[in-house]
Design a protein around this motif. Structure first.
Motif, PDB file in Angstrom:
ATOM      1  N   TYR A  12       0.844  -1.192   0.000  1.00 13.89           N
ATOM      2  CA  TYR A  12       0.000   0.000   0.000  1.00 13.89           C
ATOM      3  C   TYR A  12       0.877   1.238   0.000  1.00 13.89           C
ATOM      4  O   TYR A  12       1.863   1.309   0.717  1.00 13.89           O
ATOM      5  N   GLN A  13       0.510   2.244  -0.779  1.00 11.09           N
ATOM      6  CA  GLN A  13       1.218   3.528  -0.826  1.00 11.09           C
ATOM      7  C   GLN A  13       2.713   3.330  -1.038  1.00 11.09           C
ATOM      8  O   GLN A  13       3.532   3.840  -0.275  1.00 11.09           O
ATOM      9  N   SER A  16       6.322   5.781  -0.616  1.00 11.22           N
ATOM     10  CA  SER A  16       6.011   6.937   0.230  1.00 11.22           C
ATOM     11  C   SER A  16       6.403   6.552   1.657  1.00 11.22           C
ATOM     12  O   SER A  16       6.606   5.381   1.946  1.00 11.22           O
ATOM     13  N   PHE A  18       4.664   6.206   3.979  1.00 12.91           N
ATOM     14  CA  PHE A  18       3.594   5.447   4.606  1.00 12.91           C
ATOM     15  C   PHE A  18       3.449   4.052   3.998  1.00 12.91           C
ATOM     16  O   PHE A  18       2.444   3.382   4.201  1.00 12.91           O
TER      17      PHE A  18
ATOM     18  N   MET B   1      -6.727   3.979  -1.247  1.00 16.58           N
ATOM     19  CA  MET B   1      -6.627   4.915  -0.119  1.00 16.58           C
ATOM     20  C   MET B   1      -5.583   6.004  -0.355  1.00 16.58           C
ATOM     21  O   MET B   1      -5.664   7.078   0.202  1.00 16.58           O
ATOM     22  N   ASN B   2      -4.634   5.700  -1.178  1.00 19.63           N
ATOM     23  CA  ASN B   2      -3.619   6.663  -1.611  1.00 19.63           C
ATOM     24  C   ASN B   2      -3.070   7.504  -0.463  1.00 19.63           C
ATOM     25  O   ASN B   2      -2.856   7.032   0.628  1.00 19.63           O
ATOM     26  N   ASN B   3      -2.834   8.778  -0.759  1.00 23.88           N
ATOM     27  CA  ASN B   3      -2.293   9.637   0.289  1.00 23.88           C
ATOM     28  C   ASN B   3      -3.390  10.328   1.058  1.00 23.88           C
ATOM     29  O   ASN B   3      -3.137  11.154   1.913  1.00 23.88           O
ATOM     30  N   LEU B   5      -5.207   9.622   3.299  1.00 28.37           N
ATOM     31  CA  LEU B   5      -5.404   9.397   4.729  1.00 28.37           C
ATOM     32  C   LEU B   5      -4.708  10.432   5.597  1.00 28.37           C
ATOM     33  O   LEU B   5      -4.969  10.555   6.765  1.00 28.37           O
ATOM     34  N   ILE B   6      -3.780  11.206   4.998  1.00 34.01           N
ATOM     35  CA  ILE B   6      -3.141  12.248   5.785  1.00 34.01           C
ATOM     36  C   ILE B   6      -4.076  13.437   5.737  1.00 34.01           C
ATOM     37  O   ILE B   6      -4.330  13.988   4.681  1.00 34.01           O
TER      38      ILE B   6
END
Lengths: 289, 266
Positions: A12-13, A16, A18, B1-3, B5-6
């Motif tokens: 996931y992601q 990055s 995260f 969900m990508n970024n 969530l921030i």
């Protein structure tokens, strides 16, 4: 349809701060027509695995093969719609996806999208309604007036109405009352046998897995921890406890029986009745000698 | 969900800028936005730029996050610069191209406006980069406190703000979940004619609204069950406190203002 995972990873992601690895180098094979239980603790990658089966995500590495469809990091199959019509997924709490004005329309939504004719849809709805435990008069009601259990049944009917070859169930009985849970699992098993489906059941319940599955895959932290026949996997208490899983109650009982009475009854997915008979024989044997 | 969530653009950290009282940060930025428009000499611009860049460096926020915040306004900055080049007819003529005449005043004005824009964006994005949305809400509640006297529902407003911020990631997750569930029922969000794609939004929005309303009801019930009854007499877990750093920053900022007004030309 055969399903094969070959060294599949999913992040996931990716790239990055995260980034999070949900599936790590996962390989397994599910032959057509089998009933497989996928078990794992929260966060073990079960839900991510399911999304691969429907092409909702593509693997970061490795290859997923579902029948003639191939998913690799480079490419998704072109006929994604066909894949989705042949693999039906009942997501967790599927009642959250209801939106139509009437139950009937909601059940018809999936088949309509996949281009099934109106008369055929009507025919299928007539068949499916009693099969999932709904009554005809509910069809004209709004799905939002129904009870939680009924809504769940409507959502499941919506997936079944597409007539998939592979049925993926993500904790389909979570949040239902015990009786509803039992009925629902029985219904899925019946469908599995009658229509020759390939069924993948994601569950927390060892009891369901031991009752219905003919193959068990245990996931832990995105990797395959154990795999095999239920009677082989579920007797390994220590290994299961290590990943916060328990053996089914029947196995616990047989273990206790052995330590207290010194007689072994090997676990072979027996029913309660069968175990009672084995115990009866042991007691009779002890009395007569 | 990508970024997604921030929330906002907050970048966690423990620098002096992060630890400043959010009220200090908001106050200083509020005044900074004003005084940027008072600068009109090289030194006065210089002093503001130094102040902004020093804050940026001490915040230890990676430069790429700051640049990301600037991307949407690059166009505006370049556009105003070019506009000034063409339109302002002051100073000496420095360049002549058929009907276009470029004056030195245009270049200077264009540069000045660009620097102002740049400083404004830099400083305001520094606020959201180093302050959590909850801290900002707390600060706003505290600073609007005097409005209570005229019966303005400050606490309720702040609560609404923090609840909506709190539920942004939840709604994002929910959207992701439902759109996947509908995609698996054959909805196509990405291809096809616009009319069909607009229609495809309905199966996404209806469940989203239903669950949002349900969630709101449950939250209200849970809050009441735990004895919530508005802001009256309510204490805070995180008390805002003006510390040594805050006072230092105020003094420093006062100096910046003083020098600015001393060096600007009238």
């Amino acid at each position: 349809m055969d399903i094969t995972f070959k060294n599949v990873s999913y992040i996931y992601q990716a790239n990055s701060p995260f980034a999070h690895k949900a599936i790590d180098d996962l390989s397994f094979h599910i032959p057509s027509g089998s009933f497989v239980a996928v078990i794992g603790h929260t966060g073990s990658g079960k839900s991510t695995l399911i999304q691969h089966l429907n092409g909702l995500v593509k693997p970061t590495a490795g290859e997923v093969t579902i029948g003639d469809f191939h998913l690799t990091p480079e490419q998704k199959p072109k006929n994604m719609k066909e894949l989705r019509s042949r693999v039906g997924v009942v997501f967790q709490y599927p009642e959250h996806q209801l939106f139509e004005e009437t139950v009937e329309k909601d059940i018809a939504f999936g088949p309509e999208n996949f281009g099934v004719s109106k008369s055929e849809i009507k025919h299928r709805i007539q068949q499916i309604t009693p099969a999932v435990g709904l009554t005809e008069e509910l069809l004209e009601r709004s799905p939002f007036e129904l009870s939680g259990g009924q809504m769940r049944r409507v959502a499941i009917a919506g997936v079944l109405a597409v007539r998939p070859d592979v049925l993926v169930l993500d904790e389909p009985t979570a949040g239902l009352d015990p009786r509803g849970q039992k009925e629902m699992m029985k219904m899925f098993y019946q469908l599995h046998q009658e229509q020759g489906l390939t069924t993948i059941l994601v569950t927390h319940s060892m009891e369901d897995a031991v009752k219905y599955a003919d193959h068990v895959i245990i996931l832990n932290k995105g990797t395959k921890y154990m795999e095999g026949k239920p009677e082989a996997v579920f007797t390994q208490k220590k290994a299961l406890n290590k990943v916060q899983l328990d053996v089914p109650e029947m196995v616990q009982f047989l273990n206790q029986f052995q330590t207290k009475l010194g007689k072994e009854i090997p676990f072979d997915r027996q029913s309660i009745k069968q175990v009672a008979q084995s115990i009866q024989q042991i007691i009779k044997g002890a009395e007569s000698s | 969900m990508n970024n997604s969530l921030i929330i906002g653009q907050y970048v966690p950290g423990n620098s002096i800028v992060h630890r400043l009282d959010p009220r200090t940060k908001i106050t200083i930025i509020f005044f900074f936005v004003f005084i940027v428009f008072f600068a009109n000499t090289l030194i006065s611009y210089g002093i503001l730029t130094i102040f902004a860049l020093t804050s940026m460096i001490t915040s230890r926020v990676p430069i790429r996050f700051i640049l990301k915040g600037l991307t949407p306004v690059w166009f505006l900055i370049v556009f105003t610069f070019i506009l000034h080049l063409f339109v302002t007819k002051e100073g000496t003529l420095i360049f002549h191209l058929s009907i276009f005449k470029f004056y030195s005043g245009g270049v200077i004005q264009g540069l000045a406006i660009s620097v102002r824009f740049f400083l404004l964006i830099l400083v305001t994005s520094l606020l959201t980069l180093t302050t959590t949305p909850i801290e900002i809400t707390d600060a706003i509640e505290d600073m609007l406190h005097p409005l209570n006297k005229i019966k303005f529902p400050v606490h309720e407003l702040a609560l609404m703000m923090s609840i909506s911020l709190r539920f942004i990631p939840t709604l994002m997750q929910e959207t992701d979940k439902i759109s996947k569930a509908q995609a698996s029922r054959g909805v196509d969000f990405r291809t096809g004619p616009i009319k069909d794609r607009a229609k495809a939004v309905v199966p996404l929005l209806v469940p989203l609204f239903v669950s949002a309303f349900k969630r709101a009801e449950e939250l209200a019930m849970a809050m009441e069950a735990r004895g919530y009854h508005g802001g009256e007499g309510r204490t805070k877990l995180r008390e805002l406190k003006i510390g040594k750093h805050d006072i230092l920053i105020y003094i420093l900022f006062a100096f910046v203002i003083a020098i600015l007004f001393y060096t600007r030309s009238y």
